[in-house]
Design a protein around this motif. Structure first.
Motif, PDB file in Angstrom:
ATOM      1  N   GLU A  23      -2.717  -3.774   3.608  1.00  0.00           N
ATOM      2  CA  GLU A  23      -2.721  -3.648   5.064  1.00  0.00           C
ATOM      3  C   GLU A  23      -3.315  -4.924   5.656  1.00  0.00           C
ATOM      4  O   GLU A  23      -4.430  -5.316   5.330  1.00  0.00           O
ATOM      5  CB  GLU A  23      -3.554  -2.430   5.488  1.00  0.00           C
ATOM      6  CG  GLU A  23      -2.968  -1.112   5.001  1.00  0.00           C
ATOM      7  CD  GLU A  23      -3.814   0.087   5.403  1.00  0.00           C
ATOM      8  OE1 GLU A  23      -4.881  -0.136   6.012  1.00  0.00           O
ATOM      9  OE2 GLU A  23      -3.419   1.223   5.101  1.00  0.00           O
ATOM     10  N   HIS A  24      -2.505  -5.565   6.525  1.00  0.00           N
ATOM     11  CA  HIS A  24      -2.906  -6.878   7.013  1.00  0.00           C
ATOM     12  C   HIS A  24      -2.252  -7.113   8.376  1.00  0.00           C
ATOM     13  O   HIS A  24      -1.042  -6.926   8.546  1.00  0.00           O
ATOM     14  CB  HIS A  24      -2.456  -7.951   6.009  1.00  0.00           C
ATOM     15  CG  HIS A  24      -2.754  -9.355   6.423  1.00  0.00           C
ATOM     16  ND1 HIS A  24      -1.800 -10.345   6.481  1.00  0.00           N
ATOM     17  CD2 HIS A  24      -3.918  -9.926   6.806  1.00  0.00           C
ATOM     18  CE1 HIS A  24      -2.358 -11.466   6.885  1.00  0.00           C
ATOM     19  NE2 HIS A  24      -3.640 -11.244   7.075  1.00  0.00           N
ATOM     20  N   LYS A  51      -0.025  -4.479   9.735  1.00  0.00           N
ATOM     21  CA  LYS A  51       1.182  -4.192   8.974  1.00  0.00           C
ATOM     22  C   LYS A  51       0.790  -3.685   7.598  1.00  0.00           C
ATOM     23  O   LYS A  51      -0.234  -4.084   7.045  1.00  0.00           O
ATOM     24  CB  LYS A  51       2.062  -5.435   8.855  1.00  0.00           C
ATOM     25  CG  LYS A  51       2.605  -5.938  10.179  1.00  0.00           C
ATOM     26  CD  LYS A  51       3.477  -7.161   9.985  1.00  0.00           C
ATOM     27  CE  LYS A  51       4.013  -7.682  11.316  1.00  0.00           C
ATOM     28  NZ  LYS A  51       4.860  -8.897  11.141  1.00  0.00           N
ATOM     29  N   SER A  52       1.610  -2.801   7.046  1.00  0.00           N
ATOM     30  CA  SER A  52       1.309  -2.212   5.742  1.00  0.00           C
ATOM     31  C   SER A  52       2.519  -2.338   4.830  1.00  0.00           C
ATOM     32  O   SER A  52       3.664  -2.184   5.269  1.00  0.00           O
ATOM     33  CB  SER A  52       0.924  -0.737   5.900  1.00  0.00           C
ATOM     34  OG  SER A  52       0.666  -0.150   4.646  1.00  0.00           O
ATOM     35  N   SER A  53       2.281  -2.644   3.558  1.00  0.00           N
ATOM     36  CA  SER A  53       3.358  -2.734   2.579  1.00  0.00           C
ATOM     37  C   SER A  53       2.787  -2.417   1.206  1.00  0.00           C
ATOM     38  O   SER A  53       1.570  -2.435   1.004  1.00  0.00           O
ATOM     39  CB  SER A  53       3.995  -4.121   2.582  1.00  0.00           C
ATOM     40  OG  SER A  53       3.029  -5.111   2.257  1.00  0.00           O
ATOM     41  N   GLU A  54       3.677  -2.095   0.279  1.00  0.00           N
ATOM     42  CA  GLU A  54       3.269  -1.794  -1.088  1.00  0.00           C
ATOM     43  C   GLU A  54       3.838  -2.843  -2.036  1.00  0.00           C
ATOM     44  O   GLU A  54       4.969  -3.286  -1.871  1.00  0.00           O
ATOM     45  CB  GLU A  54       3.741  -0.400  -1.503  1.00  0.00           C
ATOM     46  CG  GLU A  54       3.032   0.730  -0.769  1.00  0.00           C
ATOM     47  CD  GLU A  54       3.465   2.100  -1.284  1.00  0.00           C
ATOM     48  OE1 GLU A  54       4.111   2.161  -2.345  1.00  0.00           O
ATOM     49  OE2 GLU A  54       3.152   3.097  -0.613  1.00  0.00           O
ATOM     50  N   VAL A  55       3.021  -3.227  -3.008  1.00  0.00           N
ATOM     51  CA  VAL A  55       3.450  -4.193  -4.018  1.00  0.00           C
ATOM     52  C   VAL A  55       3.068  -3.655  -5.394  1.00  0.00           C
ATOM     53  O   VAL A  55       2.226  -2.755  -5.511  1.00  0.00           O
ATOM     54  CB  VAL A  55       2.797  -5.580  -3.806  1.00  0.00           C
ATOM     55  CG1 VAL A  55       3.199  -6.169  -2.478  1.00  0.00           C
ATOM     56  CG2 VAL A  55       1.276  -5.491  -3.915  1.00  0.00           C
ATOM     57  N   THR A  56       3.690  -4.205  -6.412  1.00  0.00           N
ATOM     58  CA  THR A  56       3.350  -3.885  -7.800  1.00  0.00           C
ATOM     59  C   THR A  56       2.883  -5.162  -8.476  1.00  0.00           C
ATOM     60  O   THR A  56       3.571  -6.192  -8.394  1.00  0.00           O
ATOM     61  CB  THR A  56       4.556  -3.298  -8.547  1.00  0.00           C
ATOM     62  OG1 THR A  56       4.997  -2.123  -7.869  1.00  0.00           O
ATOM     63  CG2 THR A  56       4.182  -2.949  -9.975  1.00  0.00           C
ATOM     64  N   LYS A  80      -1.420  -0.998  -2.185  1.00  0.00           N
ATOM     65  CA  LYS A  80      -1.038  -0.968  -0.778  1.00  0.00           C
ATOM     66  C   LYS A  80      -1.823  -2.061  -0.052  1.00  0.00           C
ATOM     67  O   LYS A  80      -3.042  -2.140  -0.168  1.00  0.00           O
ATOM     68  CB  LYS A  80      -1.336   0.397  -0.166  1.00  0.00           C
ATOM     69  CG  LYS A  80      -0.911   0.522   1.306  1.00  0.00           C
ATOM     70  CD  LYS A  80      -1.246   1.896   1.869  1.00  0.00           C
ATOM     71  CE  LYS A  80      -0.384   2.970   1.234  1.00  0.00           C
ATOM     72  NZ  LYS A  80      -0.617   4.314   1.850  1.00  0.00           N
ATOM     73  N   VAL A 136      -0.252 -12.685  -1.172  1.00  0.00           N
ATOM     74  CA  VAL A 136      -0.140 -12.315   0.236  1.00  0.00           C
ATOM     75  C   VAL A 136      -0.123 -13.596   1.063  1.00  0.00           C
ATOM     76  O   VAL A 136      -1.035 -14.420   0.939  1.00  0.00           O
ATOM     77  CB  VAL A 136      -1.319 -11.426   0.695  1.00  0.00           C
ATOM     78  CG1 VAL A 136      -1.156 -11.037   2.160  1.00  0.00           C
ATOM     79  CG2 VAL A 136      -1.435 -10.194  -0.182  1.00  0.00           C
ATOM     80  N   LYS A 153       0.189  -0.210  -8.752  1.00  0.00           N
ATOM     81  CA  LYS A 153       0.716  -0.083  -7.394  1.00  0.00           C
ATOM     82  C   LYS A 153      -0.418  -0.317  -6.397  1.00  0.00           C
ATOM     83  O   LYS A 153      -1.461   0.334  -6.473  1.00  0.00           O
ATOM     84  CB  LYS A 153       1.331   1.307  -7.194  1.00  0.00           C
ATOM     85  CG  LYS A 153       2.099   1.440  -5.860  1.00  0.00           C
ATOM     86  CD  LYS A 153       2.502   2.870  -5.604  1.00  0.00           C
ATOM     87  CE  LYS A 153       3.402   3.403  -6.693  1.00  0.00           C
ATOM     88  NZ  LYS A 153       3.849   4.798  -6.374  1.00  0.00           N
TER      89      LYS A 153
END
Length: 583
Positions: free
Chosen positions: A195-196, A199-204, A193, A213, A191
């Motif tokens: 941040e770019h 903006k922030s999002s989580e990926v697996t 996280k 990205v 998992k």
């Protein structure tokens, strides 16, 4: 067929995202770029097919890129129109064309002298347009007002709205991140996280520890955190600086080995004389030595799995399976691959016989031919999924050689094209019309008597019909040249398996459209599979010089496969493609 209003909308829609990307990189006005393209290129009507050359810039002696010869109209000082052959620049993408426009303006001192790059001018439509007029780019005194009117017009607004609705995600470069632990093992299902740009999002991560990205130009650094299941906390990873231009990059991030303890069990090794004690961390594994079943090969710049497989006489998917490389088969220079030897036995696995789909959707075993085609001779047989069928040659129930295209899971429309060839579809002499050709015509807008006669030119209808059968959208047009603006170009406008090839016969304005099936005559000719070509205006395997092709196009939503560009030898079943044979 006439250039339509929808074609105008599509031209600006497709240009919108590249223009915004170039603005991010250079600060130049994207509004002016779109307005100029519409005004000077007739909303795409006058853009030369297969070139991505938005402003139809000629290839002068200083041009080092790809170029193509076109027969274009010119006008003398008395207003008389005549045609000449001239070379024009060919760009790999619309964005490359727009960047070249900016480079042209920067390299010419008169535009800087006219204030094009001054603060308050650069980045504004009216300011830049006035500077271009002052520098002599245009002679029409109403040039600025015409550009402003075009940009404010209803057609431009509708096109921009369509582009914004579709989004620019597919046009953005990517940063492909591979996450590894301290033992150089890919961290699957981790998992992360991201941040770019605030903006922030989580990926697996996927099975190979990778995720992607998408980044616009001039973006901020990509900040990453990895979730430590053991400590139930987020661990900071090294940030990634995005590319400075619209170019995709790959980055490998090394994470602390203690973050995901389960991964260490994958590389624990027993030292000579005893086992690894609890809590000990094994040293990074050394490269595996070559064995009796495989050799080692370090990847070089420019390699693809297909080229490596061809050099070693094995199928690319056999290499992928042995090295656990998943589709889309991304490989990196300097990685050492295991190459299966030709004598390597097939892995012992239950029900590993290749299978093919039957018309009712079930799968049945397919037995290799007694003498397969040259590309499969001596290939290693490794247990791989049914998708490996596109690397093996078989024979059909009639005993005729089965082409690679028929069994390929790439360019899926090709198996339908091949099936029509096997049926012997052709134009019939007399009053009996081939019902299959009449069915192809229903895939286009042909109406009236033309729809009921197989004398109607049906090359574009055949292409539309096959694409639809393969699950992709054609353009619904019965005109061959319309495919030059359909879909997307192949990489660098090169021939690729299943690509729609638009042919212009030399010295004429006559066009033909067909599919790329491979190469012929030791690569000197393009092998085609299409309708209304060769002898008897039939569905045939024919050939033509590659120089006759003005555009190679793929459906917009068809994924990129490097192996599509590795073309095999395909024999012709009929006469070559000619202007007379396509009427």
């Amino acid at each position: 067929m006439a250039y339509t209003y929808e074609d105008q909308i599509a031209f600006i829609r497709d240009l919108y995202c590249p223009a915004r990307a170039v603005t991010k990189e250079t600060g130049m006005s994207w509004e002016l770029i779109l307005a100029q393209a519409a005004l000077e290129c007739g909303w795409g009507r006058r853009m030369l097919p297969g070139t991505n050359n938005v402003f139809n810039i000629k290839a002068d002696p200083g041009w080092k890129g790809e170029k193509r010869l076109f027969n274009v109209p010119e006008q003398d000082k008395h207003g008389n129109v005549y045609h000449v052959d001239d070379w024009f620049r060919v760009y790999p993408s619309l964005a490359a064309s727009l960047r070249d426009r900016t480079e042209f303006l920067r390299s010419n001192p008169r535009y800087a002298k006219a204030g094009l790059f001054d603060d308050g001018v650069k980045g504004t439509l009216s300011g830049e347009a006035a500077a271009l007029l002052k520098a002599g780019y245009a002679t029409d005194k109403k040039y600025v007002s015409k550009l402003e009117e075009v940009f404010r017009g209803r057609t431009m607004r509708r096109a921009i709205a369509a582009a914004q609705k579709r989004g620019c995600g597919d046009c953005l470069p990517v940063v492909e991140v591979t996450l590894k632990d301290g033992a150089n093992i890919e961290m699957a299902n981790a998992k992360v996280k991201v941040e770019h740009n605030k903006k922030s999002s989580e990926v697996t991560t996927g099975p190979s520890g990778a995720f992607v990205v998408r980044v616009p130009p001039n973006s901020s650094a990509i900040m990453l955190k990895l979730f430590d299941d053991t400590k139930d906390t987020w661990i900071d990873l090294d940030p990634i600086e995005p590319p400075s231009t619209a170019t995709s990059i790959a980055a490998t991030i090394m994470a602390p080995t203690f973050v995901v303890p389960t991964s260490t069990r994958r590389h624990e090794k027993k030292p000579q004389g005893g086992a690894v004690s609890d809590g000990a961390t094994a040293a990074p594994p050394a490269p595996a030595p070559a064995s009796a079943n495989f050799t080692l090969y370090p990847i070089k710049e420019g390699d693809s799995l297909s080229s490596i497989g061809a050099a070693h006489g094995v199928g690319y998917q056999a290499i992928a399976a042995l090295n656990d490389i998943k589709s889309p088969y991304i490989i990196r220079p300097h990685r050492v691959l295991k190459i299966p030897k030709k004598s390597m036995p097939q892995a012992a696995k239950p029900d590993s016989t290749p299978q093919a789909a039957t018309p009712d959707g079930t799968r049945q075993a397919v037995q290799p031919a007694a003498h397969a085609g040259p590309a499969s001779a001596g290939s290693a047989r490794v247990a791989v999924p049914p998708a490996s069928l596109d690397t093996i040659y078989f024979r059909n129930p009639s005993g005729n050689p089965q082409t690679e295209a028929m069994l390929s899971l790439r360019a899926p429309w090709m198996k339908f094209a091949e099936a029509e060839f096997q049926k012997g579809v052709r134009r019939r002499a007399g009053r009996d019309h081939d019902p299959r050709i009449l069915e192809y015509l229903t895939a286009t807008g042909v109406q009236g008597a033309a729809r009921t006669r197989d004398e109607t030119p049906y090359c574009a209808a055949f292409v539309n019909w096959c694409l639809t059968k393969g699950g992709f959208r054609g353009n619904g047009s019965a005109w061959a040249l319309d495919f030059a603006r359909w879909g997307r170009p192949t990489k660098d406008n090169k021939p690729a398996l299943g690509a729609v090839a638009v042919i212009r016969f030399p010295g004429t304005q006559t066009h033909h459209v067909t599919f790329v099936a491979g190469l012929n005559n030791h690569g000197a000719l393009l092998a085609t599979l299409g309708g209304n070509q060769g002898d008897f205006n039939a569905v045939t395997h024919s050939t033509c010089p590659k120089s006759w092709v003005v555009a190679y196009r793929y459906p917009t939503d068809y994924p990129h496969h490097d192996d599509d560009y590795v073309l095999h030898a395909v024999q012709s079943s009929s006469g070559p493609v000619t202007a007379a044979g396509t009427r």
